[in-house]
Design a protein around this motif. Structure first.
Motif, mmCIF file in Angstrom:
data_model
loop_
_atom_site.group_PDB
_atom_site.id
_atom_site.type_symbol
_atom_site.label_atom_id
_atom_site.label_comp_id
_atom_site.label_asym_id
_atom_site.label_seq_id
_atom_site.Cartn_x
_atom_site.Cartn_y
_atom_site.Cartn_z
ATOM 1 N N GLU A 53 -3.431 -2.766 6.546
ATOM 2 C CA GLU A 53 -4.402 -1.476 6.656
ATOM 3 C C GLU A 53 -5.440 -1.516 7.024
ATOM 4 O OE1 GLU A 53 -5.696 -2.716 2.905
ATOM 5 O OE2 GLU A 53 -3.480 -2.571 1.188
ATOM 6 N N THR A 87 0.920 -1.356 -0.068
ATOM 7 C CA THR A 87 -0.120 -0.068 -0.213
ATOM 8 C C THR A 87 0.856 1.052 0.249
ATOM 9 O OG1 THR A 87 -0.250 -0.199 2.341
ATOM 10 C CG2 THR A 87 -1.736 -1.174 1.006
ATOM 11 N N LEU A 144 -3.580 5.318 10.418
ATOM 12 C CA LEU A 144 -3.564 4.591 10.303
ATOM 13 C C LEU A 144 -1.764 4.015 9.869
ATOM 14 C CD1 LEU A 144 -4.613 2.470 8.017
ATOM 15 C CD2 LEU A 144 -3.764 3.326 6.215
#
Length: 389
Positions: A42, A11, A36
Motif C-alpha cells: 500500500e 486491497t 500506486l
C-alpha cells in the motif's frame, strides 16, 4: 475504527481492478506524479516531472509498468486522475490518445478534512486524488464528480459567447468611467454610446458654465477610442456567432429531427445570443436526468438538515456560472414575452413571497423544460412559438 491502517486483507488494487493508479498534481513549474502499483503493498510512490514535458511523463509511466511487471509477472494498464483547472483538457486528450484511461475530477467534489487549520501540500493533494480515484473505480457512489471533457470543436465553439460577454463587460467599464468623470463636473446627460458622442463631447459645459478641462477632455477621448474599438470587436464577434448558428441549423428539406439551435430560436423570447449560450454551454453534452441539468448550472437546491433543524441555503452556485447568469436573464425575459405560459403563471403565484427566490426557481424549471424540449421534443406548456418566416 479508522480504515487507513495496514491490513492483511487483499486491497482493491490486488483484486478485481488490476491497474496502476496515478494522480497528477499539476502546477506551472512541475507535475507531482503519485502512483500506486500492484505488488508494492500500500505504499504510494511520488515522482516529479517538469511541467509540460509529456515525453518525460510517458517515460515515467513506461517505467512504472515495467517495474510492476517485474514484481508480479503481469502487465497492467495505467489509470490517471487530475483536477480540472488552469491546464484545461489538453493533457487529458494526450493521455487518451496514448491509450491511457484518464479522468478529470471537479476538485470541489472531493471530501477534505474539516479541521480549522487543514494541512495543504502537493504531496497530500496527490494522495487524496489517488484515494478518490481508487474509490471511484471500486464503484463507491458519490465519492467525487468527474468532469465531462468537451471535444476540441465543442470547446472552441463556446469561445464566441464567452468573448462577447467579456467585451460587453469591458464596454460597460469604460462607459461607467466616462460617466463618473463627467458627473464630477456636473454633467449627467452624456451618452458615450451615442453616435454623436464626439460632437457632443466638444459642446459639453461643466455645471458652473466652463469648458471641459483639456486633460479631462483628452482622457475621455482616449476612453472613447477604447469604446469604439470594443464596439467594432463586438460587432465582429456577433457576426461570427450568427454565422455559427446559421451553419448549425439543419436544412428544412431534410426530414431528420430538428437541431437544438432551430428549436430554441423557434420559441418567442429566445434570441440568437441566448440560443448560442444554451447550445454551447449546456446542450452540447448529455444529462441523465433533470437533477444533473440543474446541478450543472449551479441552480440545484442546497438543503441543511440535522435532526429537527431544516432550512434551505439557496442554490449551490457550484456549476457553470455563465449558464446560471444567462438562465436568470432568460427567466425575466420569459415572464415578459411568455405571459400566458404555465411557467409564468407559476412564477406569478409565488412572486409575492419573494421575487428573487421565485425567479431563481423559475430559471431552474425553465432550464429543465428547455432540456426536455431539445432532447425529447416535449413542448413547454402553453408556450408561444415565433411565427414562421
Amino acid at each position: 475504527m479508522l480504515l487507513d491502517h495496514p491490513s492483511d486483507e487483499p486491497t482493491a488494487i490486488r483484486t478485481h481492478i488490476g491497474a496502476i493508479f496515478v494522480s497528477l498534481e499539476l502546477s506551472r513549474s512541475n507535475w507531482l506524479v503519485t502512483s500506486l502499483s500492484p505488488g508494492k503493498g500500500e505504499k504510494m510512490s511520488k515522482r516529479s516531472v517538469a511541467a509540460g514535458h509529456v515525453a518525460e511523463l510517458l517515460a515515467l509511466f513506461a517505467e512504472l509498468k515495467r517495474k510492476a511487471e517485474v514484481r508480479t509477472g503481469q502487465s497492467y494498464p495505467i489509470i490517471t486522475i487530475q483536477e480540472a483547472g488552469l491546464d484545461g483538457f489538453w493533457l487529458h486528450r494526450v493521455l487518451q490518445q496514448e491509450g491511457i484511461e484518464s479522468h478529470v475530477v471537479d476538485p470541489a467534489s472531493i471530501a477534505t478534512p474539516r479541521r480549522r487549520r487543514r494541512a495543504k501540500t502537493d504531496r497530500l493533494d496527490g494522495e487524496t486524488l489517488l484515494r478518490a480515484l481508487l474509490a471511484y473505480k471500486r464503484g463507491e457512489p458519490r465519492v467525487c464528480a468527474m468532469v465531462v471533457a468537451p471535444s476540441p470543436e465543442e470547446e472552441d465553439r463556446r469561445r464566441l459567447c464567452r468573448e462577447r460577454r467579456t467585451l460587453i463587460e469591458e464596454r460597460v467599464t469604460h462607459v461607467n468611467r466616462i460617466k463618473g468623470l463627467l458627473f464630477a463636473q456636473g454633467i449627467s446627460d452624456y451618452g458615450p454610446l451615442r453616435r454623436d458622442r464626439r460632437a457632443r463631447l466638444e459642446a459639453l459645459r461643466t455645471g458652473d458654465g466652463r469648458e471641459l478641462p483639456s486633460h479631462l477632455k483628452a482622457q475621455i477621448g482616449r476612453e472613447l477610442d477604447r469604446i469604439e474599438l470594443l464596439l467594432d470587436q463586438i460587432k465582429s464577434v456577433e457576426a461570427a456567432q450568427e454565422a455559427l448558428l446559421a451553419a448549425a441549423r439543419m436544412p428544412a428539406s431534410e426530414k431528420a429531427a430538428p437541431d437544438p439551435v432551430t428549436m430554441l430560436l423557434a420559441l418567442k423570447g429566445v434570441g440568437a445570443n441566448f440560443a448560442a449560450v444554451l447550445w454551447s454551454e449546456a446542450f452540447y453534452r448529455q444529462f441523465a436526468n433533470r437533477r444533473q441539468v440543474a446541478a450543472y448550472a449551479g441552480l440545484a437546491a442546497t438543503p441543511w438538515q440535522s435532526g429537527r433543524i431544516r432550512h434551505e441555503q439557496g442554490v449551490s452556485k457550484a456549476g457553470n456560472p455563465r449558464l446560471r447568469t444567462t438562465m436568470i436573464q432568460l427567466a425575466w425575459l420569459w415572464v415578459r414575452h411568455q405571459p400566458q405560459s404555465a411557467l409564468t403563471r407559476w412564477f406569478k403565484e409565488r412572486s409575492p413571497q419573494g421575487r428573487k427566490r421565485a425567479i431563481v426557481a423559475l430559471a431552474r424549471k425553465l432550464l429543465v423544460a428547455l432540456w426536455k424540449y431539445v432532447t425529447q421534443g416535449v413542448i413547454l406548456e402553453e408556450a408561444v412559438m415565433k411565427p414562421a418566416a
